[in-house]
Design a protein around this motif. Sequence first.
Motif, PDB file in Angstrom:
ATOM      1  N   ARG A  49       0.925  -1.170  -0.032  1.00 44.91           N
ATOM      2  CA  ARG A  49       0.034  -0.157   0.101  1.00 44.91           C
ATOM      3  C   ARG A  49       0.928   1.359   0.049  1.00 44.91           C
ATOM      4  O   ARG A  49       2.039   1.274   0.613  1.00 44.91           O
ATOM      5  CB  ARG A  49      -0.793   0.176   1.249  1.00 44.91           C
ATOM      6  N   LEU A  50       0.500   2.375  -0.527  1.00 46.60           N
ATOM      7  CA  LEU A  50       0.918   3.604  -0.529  1.00 46.60           C
ATOM      8  C   LEU A  50       0.634   4.267   0.664  1.00 46.60           C
ATOM      9  O   LEU A  50      -0.474   4.341   0.928  1.00 46.60           O
ATOM     10  CB  LEU A  50       0.572   4.291  -1.825  1.00 46.60           C
ATOM     11  N   VAL A  51       1.516   4.766   1.377  1.00 49.75           N
ATOM     12  CA  VAL A  51       1.587   5.380   2.797  1.00 49.75           C
ATOM     13  C   VAL A  51       2.274   6.882   2.610  1.00 49.75           C
ATOM     14  O   VAL A  51       3.326   7.017   2.239  1.00 49.75           O
ATOM     15  CB  VAL A  51       2.137   4.516   4.120  1.00 49.75           C
ATOM     16  N   ASN A  52       1.411   7.932   3.286  1.00 54.39           N
ATOM     17  CA  ASN A  52       2.255   9.012   3.149  1.00 54.39           C
ATOM     18  C   ASN A  52       2.534   9.449   4.417  1.00 54.39           C
ATOM     19  O   ASN A  52       2.132   9.270   5.543  1.00 54.39           O
ATOM     20  CB  ASN A  52       0.675  10.055   2.967  1.00 54.39           C
ATOM     21  N   THR A  53       4.014   9.754   4.463  1.00 60.89           N
ATOM     22  CA  THR A  53       4.631   9.713   5.628  1.00 60.89           C
ATOM     23  C   THR A  53       5.432  11.230   5.291  1.00 60.89           C
ATOM     24  O   THR A  53       6.567  11.297   4.516  1.00 60.89           O
ATOM     25  CB  THR A  53       5.810   8.773   5.828  1.00 60.89           C
ATOM     26  N   GLU A  54       5.045  12.304   6.096  1.00 68.23           N
ATOM     27  CA  GLU A  54       5.570  13.634   5.961  1.00 68.23           C
ATOM     28  C   GLU A  54       5.494  13.930   4.473  1.00 68.23           C
ATOM     29  O   GLU A  54       6.628  14.654   4.008  1.00 68.23           O
ATOM     30  CB  GLU A  54       6.987  13.505   6.560  1.00 68.23           C
ATOM     31  N   GLY A  55       4.421  13.575   3.893  1.00 65.90           N
ATOM     32  CA  GLY A  55       4.138  14.527   2.565  1.00 65.90           C
ATOM     33  C   GLY A  55       5.001  13.578   1.448  1.00 65.90           C
ATOM     34  O   GLY A  55       4.844  14.239   0.215  1.00 65.90           O
ATOM     35  N   THR A  56       5.502  12.789   1.719  1.00 65.29           N
ATOM     36  CA  THR A  56       6.015  11.583   0.950  1.00 65.29           C
ATOM     37  C   THR A  56       5.356  10.277   0.586  1.00 65.29           C
ATOM     38  O   THR A  56       5.165   9.841   1.772  1.00 65.29           O
ATOM     39  CB  THR A  56       7.660  11.567   0.635  1.00 65.29           C
ATOM     40  N   PHE A  57       5.059   9.856  -0.359  1.00 63.88           N
ATOM     41  CA  PHE A  57       4.312   8.535  -0.515  1.00 63.88           C
ATOM     42  C   PHE A  57       5.354   7.358  -0.814  1.00 63.88           C
ATOM     43  O   PHE A  57       6.447   7.727  -1.508  1.00 63.88           O
ATOM     44  CB  PHE A  57       3.262   8.635  -1.611  1.00 63.88           C
ATOM     45  N   SER A  58       5.388   6.197  -0.074  1.00 65.37           N
ATOM     46  CA  SER A  58       6.324   5.354  -0.157  1.00 65.37           C
ATOM     47  C   SER A  58       5.422   4.099  -0.065  1.00 65.37           C
ATOM     48  O   SER A  58       4.231   4.089   0.436  1.00 65.37           O
ATOM     49  CB  SER A  58       7.388   5.382   1.076  1.00 65.37           C
ATOM     50  N   ARG A  59       5.946   2.915  -0.399  1.00 68.13           N
ATOM     51  CA  ARG A  59       5.268   1.529  -0.535  1.00 68.13           C
ATOM     52  C   ARG A  59       5.721   0.957   0.682  1.00 68.13           C
ATOM     53  O   ARG A  59       6.851   0.881   0.856  1.00 68.13           O
ATOM     54  CB  ARG A  59       5.513   0.931  -1.643  1.00 68.13           C
ATOM     55  N   GLN A  60       4.614   0.260   1.396  1.00 66.98           N
ATOM     56  CA  GLN A  60       5.021  -0.406   2.438  1.00 66.98           C
ATOM     57  C   GLN A  60       4.048  -1.885   2.321  1.00 66.98           C
ATOM     58  O   GLN A  60       3.046  -1.716   1.859  1.00 66.98           O
ATOM     59  CB  GLN A  60       4.524   0.312   3.954  1.00 66.98           C
ATOM     60  N   ASN A  61       4.760  -2.881   3.222  1.00 65.75           N
ATOM     61  CA  ASN A  61       3.992  -4.106   3.154  1.00 65.75           C
ATOM     62  C   ASN A  61       3.209  -4.245   4.314  1.00 65.75           C
ATOM     63  O   ASN A  61       3.468  -3.751   5.563  1.00 65.75           O
ATOM     64  CB  ASN A  61       5.066  -5.083   3.118  1.00 65.75           C
ATOM     65  N   PHE A  62       1.881  -4.569   4.015  1.00 67.57           N
ATOM     66  CA  PHE A  62       0.952  -5.018   5.361  1.00 67.57           C
ATOM     67  C   PHE A  62       0.577  -6.602   5.044  1.00 67.57           C
ATOM     68  O   PHE A  62       0.352  -7.196   4.058  1.00 67.57           O
ATOM     69  CB  PHE A  62      -0.152  -4.153   5.068  1.00 67.57           C
ATOM     70  N   VAL A  63       0.137  -7.000   6.308  1.00 68.06           N
ATOM     71  CA  VAL A  63      -0.442  -8.408   6.313  1.00 68.06           C
ATOM     72  C   VAL A  63      -1.760  -8.456   6.135  1.00 68.06           C
ATOM     73  O   VAL A  63      -2.431  -7.534   6.746  1.00 68.06           O
ATOM     74  CB  VAL A  63       0.156  -8.875   7.603  1.00 68.06           C
ATOM     75  N   CYS A  64      -2.303  -9.109   5.275  1.00 69.31           N
ATOM     76  CA  CYS A  64      -3.627  -9.537   5.221  1.00 69.31           C
ATOM     77  C   CYS A  64      -4.260 -10.854   5.007  1.00 69.31           C
ATOM     78  O   CYS A  64      -3.355 -11.585   4.850  1.00 69.31           O
ATOM     79  CB  CYS A  64      -4.258  -8.441   3.902  1.00 69.31           C
ATOM     80  N   PRO A  65      -5.347 -11.225   5.126  1.00 69.31           N
ATOM     81  CA  PRO A  65      -5.815 -12.599   5.014  1.00 69.31           C
ATOM     82  C   PRO A  65      -5.586 -13.004   3.368  1.00 69.31           C
ATOM     83  O   PRO A  65      -5.604 -12.186   2.609  1.00 69.31           O
ATOM     84  CB  PRO A  65      -7.219 -12.375   5.208  1.00 69.31           C
ATOM     85  N   LYS A  66      -5.256 -14.172   3.381  1.00 66.81           N
ATOM     86  CA  LYS A  66      -5.080 -14.741   1.967  1.00 66.81           C
ATOM     87  C   LYS A  66      -6.059 -14.440   1.184  1.00 66.81           C
ATOM     88  O   LYS A  66      -6.064 -14.393  -0.366  1.00 66.81           O
ATOM     89  CB  LYS A  66      -4.560 -16.180   2.059  1.00 66.81           C
ATOM     90  N   MET A  67      -7.334 -14.941   1.680  1.00 67.06           N
ATOM     91  CA  MET A  67      -8.525 -14.687   0.769  1.00 67.06           C
ATOM     92  C   MET A  67      -8.838 -13.295   0.145  1.00 67.06           C
ATOM     93  O   MET A  67      -9.387 -12.931  -0.957  1.00 67.06           O
ATOM     94  CB  MET A  67      -9.735 -15.219   1.467  1.00 67.06           C
ATOM     95  N   VAL A  68      -8.435 -12.035   0.942  1.00 68.12           N
ATOM     96  CA  VAL A  68      -8.513 -10.869   0.328  1.00 68.12           C
ATOM     97  C   VAL A  68      -7.375 -10.552  -0.749  1.00 68.12           C
ATOM     98  O   VAL A  68      -7.672  -9.730  -1.668  1.00 68.12           O
ATOM     99  CB  VAL A  68      -8.186  -9.784   1.583  1.00 68.12           C
ATOM    100  N   SER A  69      -6.093 -11.252  -0.460  1.00 66.50           N
ATOM    101  CA  SER A  69      -5.254 -10.898  -1.586  1.00 66.50           C
ATOM    102  C   SER A  69      -5.724 -11.462  -2.831  1.00 66.50           C
ATOM    103  O   SER A  69      -5.393 -11.197  -3.989  1.00 66.50           O
ATOM    104  CB  SER A  69      -3.793 -11.362  -0.847  1.00 66.50           C
ATOM    105  N   ASP A  70      -6.150 -12.833  -2.684  1.00 71.98           N
ATOM    106  CA  ASP A  70      -6.519 -13.634  -3.976  1.00 71.98           C
ATOM    107  C   ASP A  70      -7.904 -12.715  -4.610  1.00 71.98           C
ATOM    108  O   ASP A  70      -7.747 -12.955  -5.748  1.00 71.98           O
ATOM    109  CB  ASP A  70      -6.987 -15.003  -3.546  1.00 71.98           C
TER     110      ASP A  70
END
Length: 186
Positions: A36-57
């Motif tokens: 997911r793109l996360v806004n940290t102090e005005g800049t967007f960066s990609r970070q990994n988040f844990v989610c259920p396998k059924m949501v990612s599928d």
Amino acid sequence: MKFRQKGCLVASAWKDKKVVNVLSTIHDNSTSEVQRLVNTEGTFSRQNFVCPKMVSDYTSNMGGVDRADQYIQYYCYNHKTIKWSKRVFFVLLEMAKFNAFKLFIMSHNHPSSMTFLDFTLNIAKGLVAGYSSDIRRGRPSQVPLENRLVQRHMPTSFDKKSRSYSRSASRSPRKNDRSRSPSADN
């Protein structure tokens, strides 16, 4: 992230921007990662988040139905009616329009940059083209059609002497002017 399982049915609740509830009969309570793109102090960066396998599928394999609903909601003719049959008719009409758009895009004889809005407008113009005419009924206008609203209906100036645009603060309201006696004006 919460899981519940009863038999082969797994229920999951996961909070992304909103709570996402998913039911599945082919998944278990395994997890995976999404970016997911996360806004940290005005800049967007990609970070990994844990989610259920059924949501990612689901997000990786979602296709026709969700895309169709998304397109239909953009330019939906929301006809308010009491009869449910009319509402069903208009939803089916929107689905038919979207299916025609997808078939039109898949064909090789079309402009490549046509959007769903352009397609919808072309359908409307095609339906109205046979029933409209440029012949105007009634008294002909003295002013050309493109200048008519601009010239006669727009004010030329907003000076303070004009009664329709400003009223003096010391003057009484108009309804009191009517109720005053003629002797009070002298």
